[in-house]
Design an enzyme around this catalytic site. Sequence first.
Site, PDB file in Angstrom:
ATOM      1  N   ASP A  38      77.105 -59.631 -75.749  1.00 13.17           N
ATOM      2  CA  ASP A  38      77.692 -58.538 -74.964  1.00 13.17           C
ATOM      3  C   ASP A  38      78.470 -57.547 -75.824  1.00 13.17           C
ATOM      4  O   ASP A  38      79.416 -56.922 -75.356  1.00 13.17           O
ATOM      5  CB  ASP A  38      78.619 -59.082 -73.855  1.00 13.17           C
ATOM      6  CG  ASP A  38      77.923 -60.126 -73.009  1.00 13.17           C
ATOM      7  OD1 ASP A  38      76.767 -59.883 -72.640  1.00 13.17           O
ATOM      8  OD2 ASP A  38      78.526 -61.168 -72.729  1.00 13.17           O
ATOM      9  N   LYS A  85      74.717 -54.120 -77.946  1.00 12.40           N
ATOM     10  CA  LYS A  85      73.515 -53.910 -78.773  1.00 12.40           C
ATOM     11  C   LYS A  85      72.559 -52.897 -78.137  1.00 12.40           C
ATOM     12  O   LYS A  85      71.997 -52.056 -78.826  1.00 12.40           O
ATOM     13  CB  LYS A  85      72.784 -55.249 -78.984  1.00 12.40           C
ATOM     14  CG  LYS A  85      73.591 -56.245 -79.806  1.00 12.40           C
ATOM     15  CD  LYS A  85      72.937 -57.603 -79.847  1.00 12.40           C
ATOM     16  CE  LYS A  85      72.995 -58.355 -78.551  1.00 12.40           C
ATOM     17  NZ  LYS A  85      74.321 -58.833 -78.133  1.00 12.40           N
ATOM     18  N   GLY A 123      71.266 -59.152 -71.272  1.00 12.79           N
ATOM     19  CA  GLY A 123      71.358 -57.988 -70.391  1.00 12.79           C
ATOM     20  C   GLY A 123      71.790 -56.825 -71.256  1.00 12.79           C
ATOM     21  O   GLY A 123      72.959 -56.700 -71.594  1.00 12.79           O
ATOM     22  N   HIS A 124      70.842 -56.020 -71.699  1.00 10.26           N
ATOM     23  CA  HIS A 124      71.179 -54.904 -72.590  1.00 10.26           C
ATOM     24  C   HIS A 124      71.371 -53.640 -71.763  1.00 10.26           C
ATOM     25  O   HIS A 124      70.455 -53.160 -71.112  1.00 10.26           O
ATOM     26  CB  HIS A 124      70.091 -54.744 -73.656  1.00 10.26           C
ATOM     27  CG  HIS A 124      70.103 -55.876 -74.633  1.00 10.26           C
ATOM     28  ND1 HIS A 124      69.216 -56.016 -75.660  1.00 10.26           N
ATOM     29  CD2 HIS A 124      70.931 -56.947 -74.737  1.00 10.26           C
ATOM     30  CE1 HIS A 124      69.504 -57.106 -76.350  1.00 10.26           C
ATOM     31  NE2 HIS A 124      70.532 -57.696 -75.799  1.00 10.26           N
ATOM     32  N   GLN A 126      71.999 -61.844 -77.479  1.00 11.79           N
ATOM     33  CA  GLN A 126      73.168 -62.736 -77.566  1.00 11.79           C
ATOM     34  C   GLN A 126      73.967 -62.428 -78.842  1.00 11.79           C
ATOM     35  O   GLN A 126      73.867 -61.316 -79.348  1.00 11.79           O
ATOM     36  CB  GLN A 126      72.763 -64.214 -77.514  1.00 11.79           C
ATOM     37  CG  GLN A 126      72.234 -64.672 -76.164  1.00 11.79           C
ATOM     38  CD  GLN A 126      70.770 -64.345 -75.915  1.00 11.79           C
ATOM     39  OE1 GLN A 126      69.937 -64.569 -76.775  1.00 11.79           O
ATOM     40  NE2 GLN A 126      70.455 -63.818 -74.761  1.00 11.79           N
TER      41      GLN A 126
END
Length: 423
Positions: free
Chosen positions: A13, A16, A40-41, A224
């Site tokens: 988080d 990225k 979750g990007h 991650q």
Amino acid sequence: MAVDLLLGLQWGDEGKGKIVDVLTKNYDIIARFQGGPNAGHTLEFDGIKHVLHTIPSGIFHDNAINVVGNGVVIDPVIFKKELDNLKKFDLDIKSKLLISRKAHLILPTHRLLDAASEASKGKAKIGSTLKGIGPTYMDKTGRNGMRIGDLELDNWKDKYRALADKHETMIDFHNVDIQYDLQELETEFCNAIKELKELTFIDSEEYLYQAQKEGKKILAEGAQGSLLDIDFGTYPYVTSSNTTAAGACTGLGVPPGNIGGVFGIFKAYTTRVGSGPFPTELEDEIGETMGRVGNEFGATTGRPRRCGWLDLVALKYAVRINGVSELMMMKADVLSGFKTIKICTAYKYKGEKVSHLPYNIEAKNVTPVYKEMKGWEKDLTKMTKADQLPETLNDYIDYLEEELEIPIKIVSVGPDRKQTIHR
Ligand code: IMP
């Protein structure tokens, strides 16, 4: 060098997705190399927020091809939802998004197994996103998995059935109360597979080899963070893939000698979602403020993230393991308004002061030692140039650069593409 890497240096988080989106204009190919829809990007531009889980974060740019590498695990159901969300953008998905035949598939029963495994652990649960990541990688290393390439075989459904049946006995073995309707899940799965099969499957290692030979610029996108790495993270409270630099070699088939820049992303503070040790965690008003101002909720699960001061001990560890060549500091704006900012520079570990990351960083073994610095009052979110940054923030950056011995090239001051300061 043909391939640059972009990695999270904390517990994920870090931001990225945003930085890949910002950097994509400089690359021909963006390639995801590990993880799956546990990620979750988040990307923001033109006033809209997008969350990608499996699809690389370069997808919104015309100049780049996006590759889902062999090290990624794909849930067709979630993938289909991601594709549905992209439909309004009129992107040429068939030619812009290429999927490795060697990427493994997450079956509905992998998700159920994840839930059963977590439920059976009780208080010791990992805090998994429950996307089936652990069980899918277990099948991969156990040599039982199903891969994207299998979908091109006439008998893929037989292979599926054998594996799903085996999973059902394993779910029973956990002896926990998990309610599910497998038939319904399988219908959804098969419908999603139909859509997935419309996409382009490739031998991605060969594709990337040719691209490197032709001098194409490639950015490998990690998911991650380093402290969730299966080998080097805070085991067992980790994910099931190598999130660190070496994961890009195995997850894409890129030789180590072809790796160029290693871009390490970190937040100006620290967050963690899920269980596991977190030495600088603040369970007080300061942590609560970081969470509120930073909108610290999981992009995949919506769970509130735990927040705390920057942990330089852990950050140095991550920088070293990855061989980081450039740093990017995210969310500097979230710390605006704190009179004093703390940085953890060492730990008290079993009575001694240590400056490396010990084997066990559980709270009972480790107490953070802090350095205090003056905070910055100013709102950073409208700033666009490095010379606008307040002096006390520059002091913070200078101190970190000195300690980490790596330059901080980007300071992010908000979630939007435009809120990015290059130094
Ligand atoms: P899993 O990978 O879903 O099994 O989750 C294992 C651990 O990694 C849990 O603590 C999750 O919260 C954490 N995790 C997995 N993916 C992410 C991510 O993308 N960001 C932050 N934490 C993650």
